[in-house]
Design a protein around this motif. Structure first.
Motif, PDB file in Angstrom:
ATOM      1  N   ASP A  66     -11.351   1.931   9.168  1.00 19.21           N
ATOM      2  CA  ASP A  66     -11.772   1.697   7.851  1.00 19.21           C
ATOM      3  C   ASP A  66     -10.654   1.566   7.214  1.00 19.21           C
ATOM      4  N   ILE A  67     -10.773   0.312   6.358  1.00 18.09           N
ATOM      5  CA  ILE A  67      -9.163   0.308   5.283  1.00 18.09           C
ATOM      6  C   ILE A  67      -9.872   0.200   3.590  1.00 18.09           C
ATOM      7  N   THR A  68     -11.050   0.914   3.493  1.00 17.53           N
ATOM      8  CA  THR A  68     -11.419   1.116   1.802  1.00 17.53           C
ATOM      9  C   THR A  68     -10.580   2.272   1.258  1.00 17.53           C
ATOM     10  N   TRP A  69     -11.168   2.022   0.225  1.00 17.01           N
ATOM     11  CA  TRP A  69      -9.547   3.230  -0.822  1.00 17.01           C
ATOM     12  C   TRP A  69     -10.639   4.349  -0.087  1.00 17.01           C
ATOM     13  N   ALA A  70     -12.144   4.451  -0.045  1.00 19.89           N
ATOM     14  CA  ALA A  70     -13.082   5.967  -0.165  1.00 19.89           C
ATOM     15  C   ALA A  70     -12.725   6.326   1.498  1.00 19.89           C
ATOM     16  N   SER A  71     -12.043   5.436   2.192  1.00 20.57           N
ATOM     17  CA  SER A  71     -11.751   6.191   3.201  1.00 20.57           C
ATOM     18  C   SER A  71     -10.212   6.368   3.299  1.00 20.57           C
ATOM     19  N   GLU A  72      -9.422   6.213   2.506  1.00 16.52           N
ATOM     20  CA  GLU A  72      -8.023   6.568   2.373  1.00 16.52           C
ATOM     21  C   GLU A  72      -8.158   7.409   1.611  1.00 16.52           C
ATOM     22  N   MET A  73      -8.927   7.831   0.253  1.00 19.69           N
ATOM     23  CA  MET A  73      -8.791   8.808  -0.787  1.00 19.69           C
ATOM     24  C   MET A  73      -9.256  10.534   0.287  1.00 19.69           C
ATOM     25  N   LYS A  74     -10.818   9.777   1.764  1.00 17.85           N
ATOM     26  CA  LYS A  74     -10.455  11.002   2.070  1.00 17.85           C
ATOM     27  C   LYS A  74      -9.305  11.794   2.790  1.00 17.85           C
ATOM     28  N   LYS A  75      -8.267  10.939   3.034  1.00 20.12           N
ATOM     29  CA  LYS A  75      -7.100  11.608   3.460  1.00 20.12           C
ATOM     30  C   LYS A  75      -6.006  12.356   2.879  1.00 20.12           C
ATOM     31  N   ARG A  76      -6.161  12.031   2.010  1.00 21.33           N
ATOM     32  CA  ARG A  76      -5.083  12.512   0.696  1.00 21.33           C
ATOM     33  C   ARG A  76      -5.391  13.097  -0.124  1.00 21.33           C
ATOM     34  N   SER A  77      -4.761  14.478  -0.978  1.00 23.83           N
ATOM     35  CA  SER A  77      -5.347  14.951  -2.283  1.00 23.83           C
ATOM     36  C   SER A  77      -5.041  14.285  -2.940  1.00 23.83           C
ATOM     37  N   ILE A  78      -5.676  14.285  -4.012  1.00 24.46           N
ATOM     38  CA  ILE A  78      -5.743  13.662  -5.641  1.00 24.46           C
ATOM     39  C   ILE A  78      -3.663  14.247  -5.967  1.00 24.46           C
ATOM     40  N   ASP A  79      -2.902  15.342  -5.520  1.00 20.30           N
ATOM     41  CA  ASP A  79      -1.763  15.627  -6.489  1.00 20.30           C
ATOM     42  C   ASP A  79      -0.425  13.940  -5.559  1.00 20.30           C
ATOM     43  N   GLY A  80      -1.297  14.284  -4.259  1.00 22.17           N
ATOM     44  CA  GLY A  80      -0.019  13.436  -4.005  1.00 22.17           C
ATOM     45  C   GLY A  80      -0.232  11.485  -4.097  1.00 22.17           C
ATOM     46  N   MET A  81      -1.592  11.101  -4.407  1.00 21.25           N
ATOM     47  CA  MET A  81      -1.723  10.327  -5.303  1.00 21.25           C
ATOM     48  C   MET A  81      -1.098   9.690  -6.694  1.00 21.25           C
ATOM     49  N   ASP A  82      -0.983  11.064  -7.295  1.00 20.95           N
ATOM     50  CA  ASP A  82      -0.972  10.864  -8.857  1.00 20.95           C
ATOM     51  C   ASP A  82       0.436  10.976  -9.653  1.00 20.95           C
ATOM     52  N   SER A  83       1.449  11.274  -7.705  1.00 19.66           N
ATOM     53  CA  SER A  83       2.556  11.551  -7.966  1.00 19.66           C
ATOM     54  C   SER A  83       3.594  10.238  -8.520  1.00 19.66           C
ATOM     55  N   ARG A  84       2.705   9.427  -7.817  1.00 20.42           N
ATOM     56  CA  ARG A  84       3.783   8.251  -7.725  1.00 20.42           C
ATOM     57  C   ARG A  84       4.947   8.078  -7.925  1.00 20.42           C
ATOM     58  N   LEU A  85       5.820   8.881  -7.143  1.00 17.80           N
ATOM     59  CA  LEU A  85       7.553   8.507  -7.502  1.00 17.80           C
ATOM     60  C   LEU A  85       7.782   7.330  -7.068  1.00 17.80           C
ATOM     61  N   GLY A  86       6.841   6.383  -6.140  1.00 16.56           N
ATOM     62  CA  GLY A  86       7.771   4.700  -6.616  1.00 16.56           C
ATOM     63  C   GLY A  86       7.956   4.090  -7.657  1.00 16.56           C
ATOM     64  N   PHE A  87       7.100   4.914  -9.167  1.00 10.53           N
ATOM     65  CA  PHE A  87       7.464   4.250  -9.966  1.00 10.53           C
ATOM     66  C   PHE A  87       8.002   4.663 -11.290  1.00 10.53           C
ATOM     67  N   ALA A  88       8.892   5.431 -10.456  1.00 11.82           N
ATOM     68  CA  ALA A  88       9.604   5.869 -11.979  1.00 11.82           C
ATOM     69  C   ALA A  88      10.547   5.026 -12.485  1.00 11.82           C
ATOM     70  N   HIS A  89      10.471   4.567 -14.150  1.00 10.04           N
ATOM     71  CA  HIS A  89      11.752   3.902 -14.513  1.00 10.04           C
ATOM     72  C   HIS A  89      13.103   4.470 -14.589  1.00 10.04           C
ATOM     73  N   TYR A  90      13.757   3.404 -14.575  1.00 12.19           N
ATOM     74  CA  TYR A  90      14.956   4.055 -15.192  1.00 12.19           C
ATOM     75  C   TYR A  90      15.304   4.386 -16.865  1.00 12.19           C
ATOM     76  N   LYS A  91      14.220   3.784 -17.360  1.00  6.69           N
ATOM     77  CA  LYS A  91      14.581   3.925 -19.016  1.00  6.69           C
ATOM     78  C   LYS A  91      14.179   5.717 -18.733  1.00  6.69           C
ATOM     79  N   SER A  92      13.495   6.231 -18.238  1.00  7.81           N
ATOM     80  CA  SER A  92      13.545   7.740 -18.483  1.00  7.81           C
ATOM     81  C   SER A  92      14.070   8.843 -17.454  1.00  7.81           C
TER      82      SER A  92
END
Length: 106
Positions: A66-92
């Motif tokens: 199953d490739i839906t967002w709901a099935s992906e969220m069953k495997k991950r925690s909200i803390d892991g999804m909220d960190s979003r280290l890939g979106f860190a900007h050079y400005k900061s």
């Protein structure tokens, strides 16, 4: 289990069709008639092997995921999804990247 059996049977049927083709072409060459078509039983056996192989491969495949967002969220925690280290900007982080060691900011 039945998928593997179908795959083995398809492989054997395809090998037999290939051997029959070789024998038929050898016979035509021995008779001096190199331009002849294949008998229909060899063509039918090849098509049967193809269909049997496709059926065996589809029965032997693992179940779809199953490739839906709901099935992906069953495997991950909200803390892991909220960190979003890939979106860190050079400005900061820019003041640390472009600061010289003599500025005293490091």
């Amino acid at each position: 289990m039945i998928g593997k059996i179908f795959l083995v049977l398809a492989t054997l049927a395809l090998l037999h069709a290939a051997y029959s083709t070789y024998e038929h072409l050898s016979l035509l060459k021995a008779l001096g008639k190199p331009e002849g078509s294949l008998p229909l039983d060899i063509v039918y056996e090849s098509i049967f092997a193809l269909i049997l192989g496709l059926l065996g491969a589809s029965l032997n495949a693992p179940p779809l995921k199953d490739i839906t967002w709901a099935s992906e969220m069953k495997k991950r925690s909200i803390d892991g999804m909220d960190s979003r280290l890939g979106f860190a900007h050079y400005k900061s982080r820019g003041k640390f990247l472009f600061a010289s060691p003599h500025d005293g900011k490091l």
